[in-house]
Design a protein around this motif. Structure first.
Motif, mmCIF file in Angstrom:
data_model
loop_
_atom_site.group_PDB
_atom_site.id
_atom_site.type_symbol
_atom_site.label_atom_id
_atom_site.label_comp_id
_atom_site.label_asym_id
_atom_site.label_seq_id
_atom_site.Cartn_x
_atom_site.Cartn_y
_atom_site.Cartn_z
ATOM 1 N N ALA A 21 30.299 48.865 33.832
ATOM 2 C CA ALA A 21 30.279 47.937 34.962
ATOM 3 C C ALA A 21 31.209 48.419 36.074
ATOM 4 O O ALA A 21 30.883 48.313 37.266
ATOM 5 N N ALA A 22 32.370 48.969 35.677
ATOM 6 C CA ALA A 22 33.287 49.521 36.674
ATOM 7 C C ALA A 22 32.642 50.679 37.411
ATOM 8 O O ALA A 22 32.763 50.806 38.642
ATOM 9 N N ALA A 23 31.935 51.533 36.672
ATOM 10 C CA ALA A 23 31.260 52.677 37.294
ATOM 11 C C ALA A 23 30.176 52.217 38.254
ATOM 12 O O ALA A 23 29.913 52.862 39.279
ATOM 13 N N ALA A 24 29.545 51.080 37.935
ATOM 14 C CA ALA A 24 28.520 50.557 38.828
ATOM 15 C C ALA A 24 29.098 50.168 40.186
ATOM 16 O O ALA A 24 28.417 50.256 41.212
ATOM 17 N N LEU A 25 30.359 49.754 40.191
ATOM 18 C CA LEU A 25 30.983 49.322 41.442
ATOM 19 C C LEU A 25 31.406 50.482 42.322
ATOM 20 O O LEU A 25 31.631 50.318 43.510
ATOM 21 N N GLY A 26 31.551 51.681 41.735
ATOM 22 C CA GLY A 26 31.920 52.846 42.518
ATOM 23 C C GLY A 26 32.876 53.760 41.789
ATOM 24 O O GLY A 26 33.361 53.436 40.697
ATOM 25 N N PRO A 27 33.196 54.915 42.382
ATOM 26 C CA PRO A 27 34.146 55.856 41.749
ATOM 27 C C PRO A 27 35.548 55.268 41.608
ATOM 28 O O PRO A 27 36.305 55.672 40.737
ATOM 29 N N GLN A 28 35.900 54.330 42.515
ATOM 30 C CA GLN A 28 37.162 53.590 42.401
ATOM 31 C C GLN A 28 36.828 52.107 42.226
ATOM 32 O O GLN A 28 35.823 51.619 42.746
ATOM 33 N N PHE A 29 37.672 51.384 41.529
ATOM 34 C CA PHE A 29 37.408 49.959 41.337
ATOM 35 C C PHE A 29 38.724 49.200 41.207
ATOM 36 O O PHE A 29 39.767 49.769 40.848
ATOM 37 N N GLU A 30 38.655 47.916 41.485
ATOM 38 C CA GLU A 30 39.805 47.025 41.398
ATOM 39 C C GLU A 30 39.684 46.192 40.126
ATOM 40 O O GLU A 30 38.620 45.621 39.847
ATOM 41 N N LEU A 31 40.753 46.105 39.380
ATOM 42 C CA LEU A 31 40.695 45.390 38.098
ATOM 43 C C LEU A 31 40.313 43.931 38.255
ATOM 44 O O LEU A 31 39.508 43.396 37.480
ATOM 45 N N SER A 32 40.897 43.247 39.223
ATOM 46 C CA SER A 32 40.601 41.817 39.384
ATOM 47 C C SER A 32 39.143 41.601 39.761
ATOM 48 O O SER A 32 38.511 40.632 39.310
ATOM 49 N N MET A 33 38.562 42.500 40.591
ATOM 50 C CA MET A 33 37.140 42.392 40.911
ATOM 51 C C MET A 33 36.298 42.624 39.665
ATOM 52 O O MET A 33 35.335 41.883 39.395
ATOM 53 N N LEU A 34 36.671 43.638 38.882
ATOM 54 C CA LEU A 34 35.916 43.940 37.666
ATOM 55 C C LEU A 34 35.942 42.756 36.705
ATOM 56 O O LEU A 34 34.923 42.421 36.085
ATOM 57 N N VAL A 89 33.483 40.016 38.196
ATOM 58 C CA VAL A 89 32.042 40.296 38.192
ATOM 59 C C VAL A 89 31.484 40.397 36.779
ATOM 60 O O VAL A 89 30.297 40.148 36.553
ATOM 61 N N THR A 90 32.327 40.761 35.797
ATOM 62 C CA THR A 90 31.855 40.846 34.414
ATOM 63 C C THR A 90 32.118 39.580 33.617
ATOM 64 O O THR A 90 31.627 39.445 32.487
ATOM 65 N N GLY A 91 32.895 38.641 34.188
ATOM 66 C CA GLY A 91 33.235 37.425 33.461
ATOM 67 C C GLY A 91 34.148 37.689 32.285
ATOM 68 O O GLY A 91 34.110 36.965 31.278
ATOM 69 N N THR A 92 34.964 38.733 32.397
ATOM 70 C CA THR A 92 35.882 39.122 31.315
ATOM 71 C C THR A 92 37.306 38.727 31.685
ATOM 72 O O THR A 92 37.703 38.900 32.833
ATOM 73 N N PRO A 93 38.088 38.179 30.766
ATOM 74 C CA PRO A 93 39.489 37.866 31.089
ATOM 75 C C PRO A 93 40.223 39.100 31.604
ATOM 76 O O PRO A 93 40.010 40.222 31.120
ATOM 77 N N TYR A 94 41.124 38.873 32.546
ATOM 78 C CA TYR A 94 41.848 39.978 33.171
ATOM 79 C C TYR A 94 42.631 40.787 32.142
ATOM 80 O O TYR A 94 42.679 42.025 32.213
ATOM 81 N N ALA A 95 43.233 40.105 31.170
ATOM 82 C CA ALA A 95 44.027 40.803 30.150
ATOM 83 C C ALA A 95 43.159 41.784 29.358
ATOM 84 O O ALA A 95 43.600 42.901 29.026
ATOM 85 N N ASP A 96 41.911 41.387 29.077
ATOM 86 C CA ASP A 96 41.024 42.267 28.318
ATOM 87 C C ASP A 96 40.613 43.482 29.168
ATOM 88 O O ASP A 96 40.525 44.611 28.657
ATOM 89 N N VAL A 97 40.361 43.248 30.452
ATOM 90 C CA VAL A 97 40.004 44.357 31.346
ATOM 91 C C VAL A 97 41.175 45.325 31.473
ATOM 92 O O VAL A 97 41.000 46.562 31.467
#
Length: 396
Positions: free
Chosen positions: A17-30, A33-41
């Protein structure tokens, strides 16, 4: 490949999912968009760092993939429908947290298949990039707009194709510029729009060295704006005499005879630009009296209006024209006036052109060292603006 295979299925899906957003990504956005708790990401990112799949980005909370092949491998594992959903969720995140980032919004709406928002945001981003003189970024955004504009939207279609034509023209990609400008001319509706595109087609012919074609295009565009030019040598001489008379009055009795009206309207600016460009063509292709007569006409017209970029452009051209008459004091004075106006308006490209034309005056005056130094300043400024044709003319 081995490090990717060692990941747990949830971790692999998160990184995909992070790769889908681009070569760089922001953890909070990830996380959103995935509905995953921030701690797990964060745990997934930390583990990927240890496996050297990711690097920390210079921005806090951002990561980037360690190699483009890792990014491509993960991104290819996501089907098209999910890819679009992720990008639309990312667009919603940006709208909420950084709505002024039109570049990110254009990218996500485009990848998410959302036509109207992608078209609107990419056009906004292209305008912003052009104002910042970032032509490659502007081109990328305009190509997004081109994908989504419909045939029943001629106004935005005209802006897209005309802007793409201008960028290709500046970059020296003349065949591409011709194609885009032809499409723009088909979409132009009003005489003003048609004349504006016709001017750029004339500019293309001029830069290709096709001076007769350029003159025809400019004269045709002027006719669209209600301006006629002399059709033979005799009428040209009559026009030269009358324009010379008015310029003498403008020079020696400016307070009484120059009516400084409001700034020129769009139509007035276009007419003056066309007269100016026609003088350029005449300079290279006709007797110098044609150049002088047409130039004095544009100068007299420009001086009817308040100080503007158009007036500065005409003043910059007045220097080389006056150097033909060996009137160097006047040539240098008008060149300096042009530069002052453009410096006040922070027009970097205009300052480059003013320096270029002033160097022509200095060369004619045999001030060789001054001419070289001034031309170097012109080259530096024009290179910065991406106008390689004008830059090479200044270098020559």
């Amino acid at each position: 490949e081995r490090q990717l295979g060692a990941l747990s299925e949830p971790a692999r899906e998160t990184l995909a999912a992070a790769a889908a957003l681009g070569p760089q990504f922001e953890l909070s956005m990830l996380a959103q968009v995935t509905g995953t708790p921030y701690a797990d990401v964060l745990q997934v990112a930390t583990d990927a760092l240890g496996r050297r799949l990711l690097w920390r980005d210079s921005r806090p909370g951002w990561f980037q993939f360690a190699h483009k092949r890792i990014h491509a491998k993960l991104r290819s594992s996501i089907d098209k429908d999910r890819l679009q959903r992720l990008h639309l969720e990312a667009a919603a995140y940006v709208e909420q947290h950084d709505p002024d980032d039109v570049f990110a919004l254009a990218l996500h709406y485009d990848a998410g298949g959302s036509r109207e928002p992608a078209l609107r945001k990419s056009l906004e981003a292209a305008r912003d990039a052009r104002q910042k003189h970032s032509l490659s970024v502007a081109q990328d955004q305009l190509l997004i707009s081109k994908r989504w504009v419909s045939a029943d939207d001629p106004q935005r279609g005209l802006e897209i194709f005309e802007s793409l034509g201008e960028i290709q023209l500046l970059a020296g990609r003349y065949d591409d510029a011709a194609g885009f400008l032809r499409e723009a001319l088909k979409l132009a509706q009003s005489p003003l729009q048609k004349a504006r595109v016709q001017q750029k087609i004339g500019e293309l012919a001029f830069k290709r060295g096709r001076f007769a074609d350029a003159a025809t295009e400019y004269e045709h565009a002027l006719a669209m704006t209600g301006i006629r030019v002399p059709g033979n040598f005799l009428s040209m001489l009559f026009g030269l005499a009358s324009e010379s008379f008015f310029q003498v009055i403008h020079t020696y009795l400016p307070a009484k005879w120059i009516a400084r009206n409001a700034p020129p309207a769009e139509l007035d600016c276009l007419r003056l630009q066309l007269l100016s460009r026609l003088s350029h063509v005449y300079w290279f292709s006709r007797h110098k009296l044609w150049t002088l007569g047409n130039h004095l006409r544009s100068l007299n017209e420009a001086e009817r209006f308040a100080s503007s970029e158009t007036l500065a452009a005409v003043y910059s051209e007045h220097g080389p024209v006056m150097s033909l008459l060996r009137w160097f004091d006047r040539a240098n004075r008008y060149a300096r006036r042009s530069l002052e106006i453009r410096a006040q308006r922070e027009n970097v490209w205009g300052q480059g052109q003013s320096h270029h034309y002033h160097s022509v005056v200095m060369l004619a005056e045999c001030r060789f060292e001054d001419a070289i130094n001034t031309a170097r300043r012109a080259v530096d400024l024009l290179r910065k603006m991406g106008d390689f044709w004008e830059m090479n003319m200044a270098r020559y």
